[in-house]
Design a protein around this motif. Structure first.
Motif, PDB file in Angstrom:
ATOM      1  N   ASN A  78       0.828  -1.221   0.000  1.00  0.00           N
ATOM      2  CA  ASN A  78       0.000   0.000   0.000  1.00  0.00           C
ATOM      3  C   ASN A  78       0.854   1.259   0.000  1.00  0.00           C
ATOM      4  N   ASN A  79       2.039   1.111   0.557  1.00  0.00           N
ATOM      5  CA  ASN A  79       2.945   2.265   0.589  1.00  0.00           C
ATOM      6  C   ASN A  79       4.154   2.040  -0.318  1.00  0.00           C
ATOM      7  N   SER A  80       3.906   1.308  -1.436  1.00  0.00           N
ATOM      8  CA  SER A  80       5.014   1.049  -2.368  1.00  0.00           C
ATOM      9  C   SER A  80       5.469   2.344  -3.005  1.00  0.00           C
ATOM     10  N   ILE A  81       6.627   2.279  -3.616  1.00  0.00           N
ATOM     11  CA  ILE A  81       7.196   3.484  -4.237  1.00  0.00           C
ATOM     12  C   ILE A  81       6.281   3.997  -5.340  1.00  0.00           C
ATOM     13  N   LEU A  82       5.762   3.086  -6.202  1.00  0.00           N
ATOM     14  CA  LEU A  82       4.900   3.523  -7.318  1.00  0.00           C
ATOM     15  C   LEU A  82       3.570   4.090  -6.792  1.00  0.00           C
ATOM     16  N   THR A  83       2.997   3.519  -5.731  1.00  0.00           N
ATOM     17  CA  THR A  83       1.738   4.028  -5.148  1.00  0.00           C
ATOM     18  C   THR A  83       1.939   5.444  -4.625  1.00  0.00           C
ATOM     19  N   LEU A  84       3.030   5.655  -3.948  1.00  0.00           N
ATOM     20  CA  LEU A  84       3.323   6.992  -3.413  1.00  0.00           C
ATOM     21  C   LEU A  84       3.576   8.000  -4.517  1.00  0.00           C
ATOM     22  N   ILE A  85       4.265   7.525  -5.591  1.00  0.00           N
ATOM     23  CA  ILE A  85       4.514   8.447  -6.716  1.00  0.00           C
ATOM     24  C   ILE A  85       3.206   8.833  -7.392  1.00  0.00           C
ATOM     25  N   ASN A  86       2.263   7.855  -7.517  1.00  0.00           N
ATOM     26  CA  ASN A  86       0.960   8.173  -8.132  1.00  0.00           C
ATOM     27  C   ASN A  86       0.196   9.190  -7.277  1.00  0.00           C
ATOM     28  N   LYS A  87       0.248   8.999  -5.961  1.00  0.00           N
ATOM     29  CA  LYS A  87      -0.408   9.979  -5.072  1.00  0.00           C
ATOM     30  C   LYS A  87       0.220  11.364  -5.239  1.00  0.00           C
ATOM     31  N   PHE A  88       1.557  11.348  -5.335  1.00  0.00           N
ATOM     32  CA  PHE A  88       2.275  12.613  -5.523  1.00  0.00           C
ATOM     33  C   PHE A  88       1.849  13.280  -6.832  1.00  0.00           C
ATOM     34  N   ASP A  89       1.634  12.487  -7.872  1.00  0.00           N
ATOM     35  CA  ASP A  89       1.245  13.015  -9.196  1.00  0.00           C
ATOM     36  C   ASP A  89      -0.135  13.649  -9.120  1.00  0.00           C
TER      37      ASP A  89
END
Length: 536
Positions: A244-255
């Protein structure tokens, strides 16, 4: 140097009874040891017997001394003898063979041959081949029937034919032993086959090979290493895209956050898009490496195979290479049992063929031996009668046996009639030691050139004789010495005068201690010395 002979060059005795430090030098021919009764002549023979392997008695050590030593040096340059000592593991150089015995006051004894420690059995083996002792009722070799047969073969120049027969007979004995084993095996053939089939079946499943086992162990290590790497990739992919806190998930949230408020420039948005694409590609690449189901199946098969190896090794208590041998041996034995009836037939035919050849050679040998035994009997009788046994007759008799032995079909017997009309007896059963010694001396006169014996020791050969008989014995000993070295102990001047080397043994008392000494009688003093012996 005579053919395949060695000679005793010197004997050294230290703290040996009445000898403190004495060296005696011997010549190649006829050596005579003389001296008064009790002077120490017999001690010299005792010392030589130690050299030739007899057991030591600490009583021989001089009083108040801690040890005694006896050392003998032999000379030999013949290649056959050198090869013999090489085979014994005691080679020698510069044509010298050295034998030494050390006896301690504690009762221990050590033997050395050519500077290496050796067993008494080794010295005994050498002495049986190259040395012989003749004394009253005492003989090491010539009373043995096997040795008598060997001497007859040497006399008849049939030694090579005998060797060929013995080689063939040895082969026959080996074949007969194999047949006995095969027949015994057939008695339990059915049970043995069942046992072998069970063992072969179990081993066949593995088909043991040390090379395969090593390959399986290496493959197992490789798969386990791959699985460890896969586990690391799984954890890395979890961090990158699966949690849930993977790098890609966090990057998508950041986007989403930056897009909603238009926080990034066009250039920064492109960089973010590129980063998301690169990380997605990386996640996909890692995902492809996570399929190790095939590795699991292969690993299980390898573990099961290696476990089979371990069970078999424990069962037979061997390593894998020996498992291969056991497997092959079981298969060979099984095949042999399958064809055992055929093998018995083949082996029997081969035995019959070899046995027929043995009988042919044995019969030829026996016929030749019969002929030469008569000649030897005549020659021995002549020699014995020259030694003042005028009524004596010697018969070398051969009996034909019904079975084969290492001597063919011949059984030998050296018989003697010492007085006309009194009947023949085996030489070894003759009561008179003096007569026995003379018969044995006659044998040596005839056979010493063909014999391997190099050194003859004669003790008490002059017991109970004198005059013309002693002269005859002296001449006979001199004759033997033309082919082999002779060392004789005597008190008779009639024998001493034929010697090449005359050794005097004397004793003295000094400070309440007895000392024995030896010295070679000078050539210029020999005649007077021998005349003095006659007057004693």
């Amino acid at each position: 140097m005579r053919k395949e002979k060695l000679i005793l060059k010197s004997l050294t005795m230290n703290n040996f009874a009445t000898f403190v430090n004495q060296e005696i030098n011997f010549s190649e021919g006829f050596n005579v040891i003389v001296g008064e009764t009790g002077s120490g002549k017999s001690l010299i023979l005792d010392a030589l017997q130690l050299i030739f392997g007899t057991r030591a008695d600490k009583k021989i050590i001089r009083k108040n001394e801690e040890f005694a030593t006896v050392e003998a040096v032999f000379m030999c340059s013949h290649p056959e003898i050198k090869a013999y000592f090489n085979d014994l593991g005691h080679p020698f150089s510069e044509d010298e063979i050295l034998i030494k015995r050390i006896i301690t006051s504690e009762g221990s004894s050590k033997a050395y041959l050519n500077f290496q420690q050796c067993s008494l059995q080794t010295l005994t083996t050498i002495s049986k081949r190259y040395v012989d002792l003749v004394g009253q009722f005492d003989n090491q070799k010539l009373l043995s029937e096997d040795y008598q047969m060997a001497l007859l073969d040497d006399y008849s120049e049939k030694s090579q034919e005998t060797l060929e027969f013995q080689t063939l007979y040895k082969n026959l004995s080996l074949l007969e032993s194999q047949l006995i084993e095969l027949v015994e095996m057939n008695k339990t053939k059915s049970q043995r086959k069942d046992y072998l089939e069970f063992q072969i079946s179990e081993l066949e499943k593995v088909n043991p090979s040390a090379q395969e086992e090593e390959s399986l162990i290496a493959k197992k290590s490789q798969i386990l290493d791959h699985q460890k790497k896969a586990e690391s990739f799984t954890e890395a992919n979890y961090i990158l895209s699966e949690s849930n806190n993977s790098i890609l998930t966090l990057i998508n949230k950041f986007d989403l956050q930056t897009s909603r408020y238009d926080l990034l420039s066009n250039e920064e948005s492109e960089l973010l898009a590129d980063a998301k694409e690169l990380l997605s590609d990386l996640s996909f690449s890692i995902s492809k490496k996570l399929d190790f189901e095939h590795d699991d199946e292969e690993l299980q098969e390898i573990i099961e195979k290696l476990d089979s190896y371990q069970k078999l090794k424990r069962k037979f208590n061997v390593e894998t290479q020996e498992l291969e041998s056991i497997y092959n041996n079981f298969k060979e034995e099984h095949l042999l049992l399958e064809n055992s009836d055929i093998e018995v037939k083949k082996l029997t035919e081969k035995i019959n063929s070899v046995k027929e050849l043995c009988w042919t050679k044995a019969n030829a040998l026996h016929s030749s031996r019969k002929e030469f035994s008569k000649k030897l009997s005549i020659e021995l009788t002549k020699k014995v009668r020259k030694l003042r046994m005028s009524g004596a007759t010697i018969k070398v008799e051969l009996e034909e046996t019904k079975t084969l032995s290492k001597n063919g079909i011949s059984k030998i017997s050296f018989n003697a009639e010492t007085n006309s009309g009194e009947g023949f007896f085996k030489v070894k059963e003759i009561a008179s030691g003096g007569e026995l010694s003379r018969i044995l001396l006659s044998l040596r006169q005839i056979l010493s050139k063909a014999d391997t014996v190099s050194v003859f020791l004669f003790d008490e050969i002059d017991t109970g004789i004198g005059g013309e008989t002693a002269i005859s014995i002296g001449k006979a000993l001199e004759e033997v010495s033309t082919a082999s070295q002779v060392i004789a102990i005597t008190h008779l001047p009639q024998i001493a005068k034929f010697s090449k080397t005359l050794i005097d043994v004397s004793k003295k008392e000094e400070k309440n201690r007895t000392y024995s000494y030896t010295s070679e009688v000078d050539t210029r003093e020999r005649e007077q010395y021998i005349r003095d012996m006659a007057q004693l």
